[in-house]
Design an enzyme around this catalytic site. Structure first.
Site, PDB file in Angstrom:
ATOM      1  N   GLU A   1      -0.217   8.966  -4.566  1.00  0.00           N
ATOM      2  CA  GLU A   1       0.599   8.507  -3.849  1.00  0.00           C
ATOM      3  C   GLU A   1       1.199   9.394  -2.925  1.00  0.00           C
ATOM      4  O   GLU A   1       1.757   9.300  -1.907  1.00  0.00           O
ATOM      5  CB  GLU A   1       1.589   7.554  -4.660  1.00  0.00           C
ATOM      6  CG  GLU A   1       2.530   6.434  -4.067  1.00  0.00           C
ATOM      7  CD  GLU A   1       3.123   5.543  -4.780  1.00  0.00           C
ATOM      8  OE1 GLU A   1       2.436   4.479  -5.050  1.00  0.00           O
ATOM      9  OE2 GLU A   1       4.361   5.799  -5.231  1.00  0.00           O
TER      10      GLU A   1
ATOM     11  N   LYS B   1      13.782   0.974  -9.463  1.00  0.00           N
ATOM     12  CA  LYS B   1      14.940   1.731  -8.318  1.00  0.00           C
ATOM     13  C   LYS B   1      15.392   0.890  -7.424  1.00  0.00           C
ATOM     14  O   LYS B   1      16.394   1.111  -7.310  1.00  0.00           O
ATOM     15  CB  LYS B   1      13.770   2.932  -7.836  1.00  0.00           C
ATOM     16  CG  LYS B   1      14.641   3.697  -7.077  1.00  0.00           C
ATOM     17  CD  LYS B   1      13.651   5.200  -6.561  1.00  0.00           C
ATOM     18  CE  LYS B   1      14.282   5.617  -5.526  1.00  0.00           C
ATOM     19  NZ  LYS B   1      13.533   6.670  -4.848  1.00  0.00           N
TER      20      LYS B   1
ATOM     21  N   LYS C   1       1.777  -5.022   0.416  1.00  0.00           N
ATOM     22  CA  LYS C   1       2.757  -5.815  -0.145  1.00  0.00           C
ATOM     23  C   LYS C   1       3.331  -6.886   0.799  1.00  0.00           C
ATOM     24  O   LYS C   1       3.608  -7.956   0.643  1.00  0.00           O
ATOM     25  CB  LYS C   1       4.097  -4.824  -0.157  1.00  0.00           C
ATOM     26  CG  LYS C   1       4.145  -4.140  -1.661  1.00  0.00           C
ATOM     27  CD  LYS C   1       5.486  -3.412  -1.666  1.00  0.00           C
ATOM     28  CE  LYS C   1       5.445  -2.211  -2.475  1.00  0.00           C
ATOM     29  NZ  LYS C   1       6.697  -1.537  -2.348  1.00  0.00           N
TER      30      LYS C   1
ATOM     31  N   GLU D   1       6.657  -7.645  -8.496  1.00  0.00           N
ATOM     32  CA  GLU D   1       6.080  -7.794  -9.655  1.00  0.00           C
ATOM     33  C   GLU D   1       7.341  -7.461 -10.825  1.00  0.00           C
ATOM     34  O   GLU D   1       7.296  -8.436 -11.764  1.00  0.00           O
ATOM     35  CB  GLU D   1       5.089  -6.634 -10.008  1.00  0.00           C
ATOM     36  CG  GLU D   1       3.921  -6.720  -9.339  1.00  0.00           C
ATOM     37  CD  GLU D   1       4.097  -5.714  -7.915  1.00  0.00           C
ATOM     38  OE1 GLU D   1       4.933  -5.736  -7.253  1.00  0.00           O
ATOM     39  OE2 GLU D   1       3.004  -5.462  -7.235  1.00  0.00           O
TER      40      GLU D   1
ATOM     41  N   GLY E   1      10.300   7.680  -7.283  1.00  0.00           N
ATOM     42  CA  GLY E   1       9.551   6.798  -8.151  1.00  0.00           C
ATOM     43  C   GLY E   1       8.643   7.327  -9.279  1.00  0.00           C
ATOM     44  O   GLY E   1       8.716   7.616 -10.312  1.00  0.00           O
ATOM     45  N   ARG E   2       7.567   8.004  -8.510  1.00  0.00           N
ATOM     46  CA  ARG E   2       6.568   8.783  -9.347  1.00  0.00           C
ATOM     47  C   ARG E   2       7.045   9.854 -10.241  1.00  0.00           C
ATOM     48  O   ARG E   2       6.245  10.566 -10.883  1.00  0.00           O
ATOM     49  CB  ARG E   2       5.274   8.882  -8.490  1.00  0.00           C
ATOM     50  CG  ARG E   2       5.544   9.702  -7.279  1.00  0.00           C
ATOM     51  CD  ARG E   2       4.305   9.520  -6.312  1.00  0.00           C
ATOM     52  NE  ARG E   2       4.439  10.198  -4.998  1.00  0.00           N
ATOM     53  CZ  ARG E   2       5.117   9.372  -4.015  1.00  0.00           C
ATOM     54  NH1 ARG E   2       5.528   8.255  -4.187  1.00  0.00           N
ATOM     55  NH2 ARG E   2       4.999  10.166  -2.762  1.00  0.00           N
TER      56      ARG E   2
ATOM     57  N   HIS F   1     -19.084  10.629 -23.945  1.00  0.00           N
ATOM     58  CA  HIS F   1     -20.176   9.704 -23.869  1.00  0.00           C
ATOM     59  C   HIS F   1     -19.938   8.434 -23.063  1.00  0.00           C
ATOM     60  O   HIS F   1     -20.581   7.307 -23.103  1.00  0.00           O
ATOM     61  CB  HIS F   1     -20.041   8.816 -25.263  1.00  0.00           C
ATOM     62  CG  HIS F   1     -20.051   9.823 -26.591  1.00  0.00           C
ATOM     63  ND1 HIS F   1     -21.262   9.987 -27.144  1.00  0.00           N
ATOM     64  CD2 HIS F   1     -19.398  10.633 -27.098  1.00  0.00           C
ATOM     65  CE1 HIS F   1     -21.143  11.170 -28.071  1.00  0.00           C
ATOM     66  NE2 HIS F   1     -19.984  11.550 -28.080  1.00  0.00           N
TER      67      HIS F   1
HETATM   68  O1  F6P Z   1       4.086   1.729  -5.582  1.00  0.00           O
HETATM   69  C1  F6P Z   1       5.014   1.873  -4.649  1.00  0.00           C
HETATM   70  C2  F6P Z   1       6.456   2.209  -5.295  1.00  0.00           C
HETATM   71  O2  F6P Z   1       7.565   2.210  -4.417  1.00  0.00           O
HETATM   72  C3  F6P Z   1       6.286   3.407  -6.130  1.00  0.00           C
HETATM   73  O3  F6P Z   1       6.660   4.620  -5.508  1.00  0.00           O
HETATM   74  C4  F6P Z   1       7.300   3.050  -7.250  1.00  0.00           C
HETATM   75  O4  F6P Z   1       6.992   3.627  -8.303  1.00  0.00           O
HETATM   76  C5  F6P Z   1       7.237   1.493  -7.542  1.00  0.00           C
HETATM   77  O5  F6P Z   1       6.685   0.920  -6.138  1.00  0.00           O
HETATM   78  C6  F6P Z   1       8.246   0.549  -8.142  1.00  0.00           C
HETATM   79  O6  F6P Z   1       9.269   0.569  -7.441  1.00  0.00           O
HETATM   80  P1  F6P Z   1      10.577   0.292  -7.830  1.00  0.00           P
HETATM   81  O7  F6P Z   1      11.037   1.147  -8.934  1.00  0.00           O
HETATM   82  O8  F6P Z   1      11.560   0.186  -6.681  1.00  0.00           O
HETATM   83  O9  F6P Z   1      10.742  -1.158  -8.621  1.00  0.00           O
END
Ligand code: F6P
Length: 550
Positions: A358, A209, A517, A215, A272-273, A389
């Site tokens: 979250e 987003k 972060k 990452e 995002g979620r 199990h």
């Molecule tokens: O974990 C925090 C967060 O902001 C989530 O809400 C989001 O889904 C994720 O990081 C990834 O963010 P982006 O889509 O901006 O890379």
């Protein structure tokens, strides 16, 4: 209009619920069923292809009626209106929350800043449809003229969990494309995926987003370097054939080398979620085709309509949310299990962990005040029967009260009825066992039948008794289809919303993930420079230990 800001514990109904709890906390569900032969029918909602039985819970009709009153007193109905109509309900980030608009009808009108957002959504859907078709039918090709065989989704959190859960859940409906997901910054993750890929036939979908998540950008750059190094014909130009992006940050995506026509926009009013319904779901559309993606959205839209219009006592997300509040805030249950009886839903509880935890892992209320009551539960689970199990022992005979949702499908997709009957027998048997347990009398009969001595029986007795009275909801769905999956996901999204309203918290920000972060950024610089400042003794030791060994 902003969301109501009512401390639930200050309401008249909360106090009534507390008094009521004292009178029912020892209640045995078995007795409730014995007293009311209609209980199972009364406490079940049948809607479309969903059969939701919430009768196996430690509550009476009075409990439910108080919980509905609580929902009214905290103005849930107003909040639902505000949510669907695009008001700024994510106040701390000054945004509307409109993932529901992504699955709304084309003819609806939903405005943000007085501008109807439906035409833009429809436009991006067309872009997804066109692009998916071209990749699936092979008319869009890689830089050496070969059709694509593999798709790699590069993203994390909501930009990974939703798409990967849905792609896994809909594996039965998938086409010839192999879909992979790279999320972790752990280089071993990306390298294990790379090992399986042919650069000439792989499409990379960078989903972020913000297009600034460490990452995702690290993985995207590693993959781009690998892609460029793999073939002498590969160059910056060919990158644009193999890399596409989903983002709100068009400029950053362009700077990465992505052609503007291959950037799929999303908007800041999609959290995002909750974003799998947007272009974040591109890998879903690539994997199962746009038509199935549309059916997923349609299912969610039907659940939206149900949630928006149904009375609280027939409203599946409202009922499930309030029952969960009952256990969380009155029985002090800390966790909730979600157990799908479908191997396809292997990643479902992992996905729910982000969306629930979250969203509702907050300890400051909507007035900015510290909270004196419990909020979000810990969500966990794994598919049955595997989980039987693994951890079911603790649910059956442990010391903790763990309410659980059992999700099952009456039809199996491959039609193997021998397995299906066994699967569903287990599915139903578990909730029955959790309800009834096993009494001393039953244990005695069982041990006597094994011709054990009275000494041996006495020794074993207490270990073999099951208390029972463990609460479950059963969500029995006709068949796992894109549409029913859409309904199921939206059902949980709305459960999250209702709970956030009751707990008087903001469910749509996630400031809690920021601190780690920031510190990781600071530590990374220090690791590079080999100078460590301002750390506690434990952290300093760990950093030095790492540096000494690398
Ligand atoms: O974990 C925090 C967060 O902001 C989530 O809400 C989001 O889904 C994720 O990081 C990834 O963010 P982006 O889509 O901006 O890379």
């Amino acid at each position: 209009m902003s969301l109501p800001k009512i401390d639930p514990t200050s309401t008249v109904t909360w106090n009534k619920l507390q008094a009521h709890f004292q009178s029912v906390k020892e209640i045995q569900m078995k007795d409730l069923f014995a007293q009311d032969k209609e209980r199972a029918n009364k406490l079940t909602v049948q809607w479309e292809d969903f059969y939701v039985d919430y009768s196996k819970n430690r509550l009476t009709e009075e409990t439910l009626s108080l919980l509905y009153q609580l929902a009214k007193e905290v103005k849930l109905d107003e909040a639902i209106q505000s949510f669907f109509s695009g008001e700024i309900i994510n106040e701390t980030e000054n945004r509307a929350v409109l993932h529901t608009a992504l699955r709304a009808n084309k003819s609806d009108q939903i405005c943000v800043d007085e501008k109807d957002i439906i035409p833009n959504i429809t436009e991006v859907k067309k872009q997804i449809e066109r692009f998916s078709a071209q990749i699936i039918n092979g008319s869009k090709k890689g830089f050496t003229g070969k059709a694509f065989t593999d798709v790699v989704n590069i993203g994390i959190g909501g930009s990974d969990l939703g798409p990967s859960m849905v792609v896994g859940s809909l594996e039965y409906y998938k086409n010839h494309l192999n879909t992979h997901f790279v999320s972790n910054i752990d280089g071993d993750h990306v390298n294990e995926i790379i090992k399986k890929l042919n650069p000439e036939t792989t499409l990379f979908v960078i989903v972020s987003k913000t297009f600034s998540t460490q990452e995702t950008l690290t993985n995207a750059n590693t993959i781009k370097d690998w892609f460029l190094s793999k073939n002498s014909n590969a160059n910056q130009e060919t990158v644009s054939k193999h890399f596409v992006a989903v983002s709100t940050n068009i400029e950053k995506a362009k700077n990465f080398g992505i052609d503007e026509s291959n950037i799929f926009p999303i908007w800041d009013w999609v959290g995002g979620r909750f974003s799998l319904w947007s272009a974040v779901g591109l890998s879903i559309s690539l994997s199962v085709g746009f038509e199935n993606f549309t059916k997923l959205l349609l299912g969610a839209n039907k659940m939206d309509a149900h949630f928006k219009s149904e009375a609280f006592d027939k409203n599946i997300p409202v009922i499930l949310a309030l029952i969960s509040v009952w256990y969380n805030n009155f029985f002090n249950s800390e966790t909730e299990a979600v157990i799908p009886y479908s191997q396809y839903l292997n990643r479902f509880s992992i996905y729910l962990q982000q969306s629930f935890m979250e969203s509702n892992g907050k300890s400051v209320d909507r007035n900015g005040k510290p909270i004196s009551y419990q909020t979000g539960s810990v969500i966990w689970g794994q598919p049955g029967t595997n989980s039987q199990h693994a951890f079911f022992q603790l649910i059956h005979q442990g010391t903790k009260l763990i309410p659980a949702d059992f999700i099952g499908f009456t039809e199996s997709l491959h039609g193997n009825n021998i397995h299906q009957d066994r699967l569903i027998s287990n599915f139903i048997a578990q909730t029955e066992a959790l309800l009834n347990g096993k009494t001393k009398e039953d244990v005695l009969k069982e041990l006597e039948a094994q011709s054990l001595s009275s000494e041996e029986i006495k020794k074993l007795m207490s270990f073999k008794v099951f208390e029972g009275n463990k609460p479950t909801n059963t969500i029995f769905i006709k068949k796992l289809t894109p549409e029913s999956l859409g309904k199921l996901i939206a059902m949980y999204e709305h459960k999250i919303f209702v709970q956030g309203i009751v707990w008087n918290i903001f469910s749509f920000d996630q400031f809690g993930v920021e601190l780690g972060k920031q510190l990781a950024g600071k530590i990374l610089k220090e690791v590079k420079n080999n100078t460590f400042v301002n750390h506690d003794a434990s952290t300093l030791n760990l950093l030095q230990y790492y540096k000494n060994l690398t």
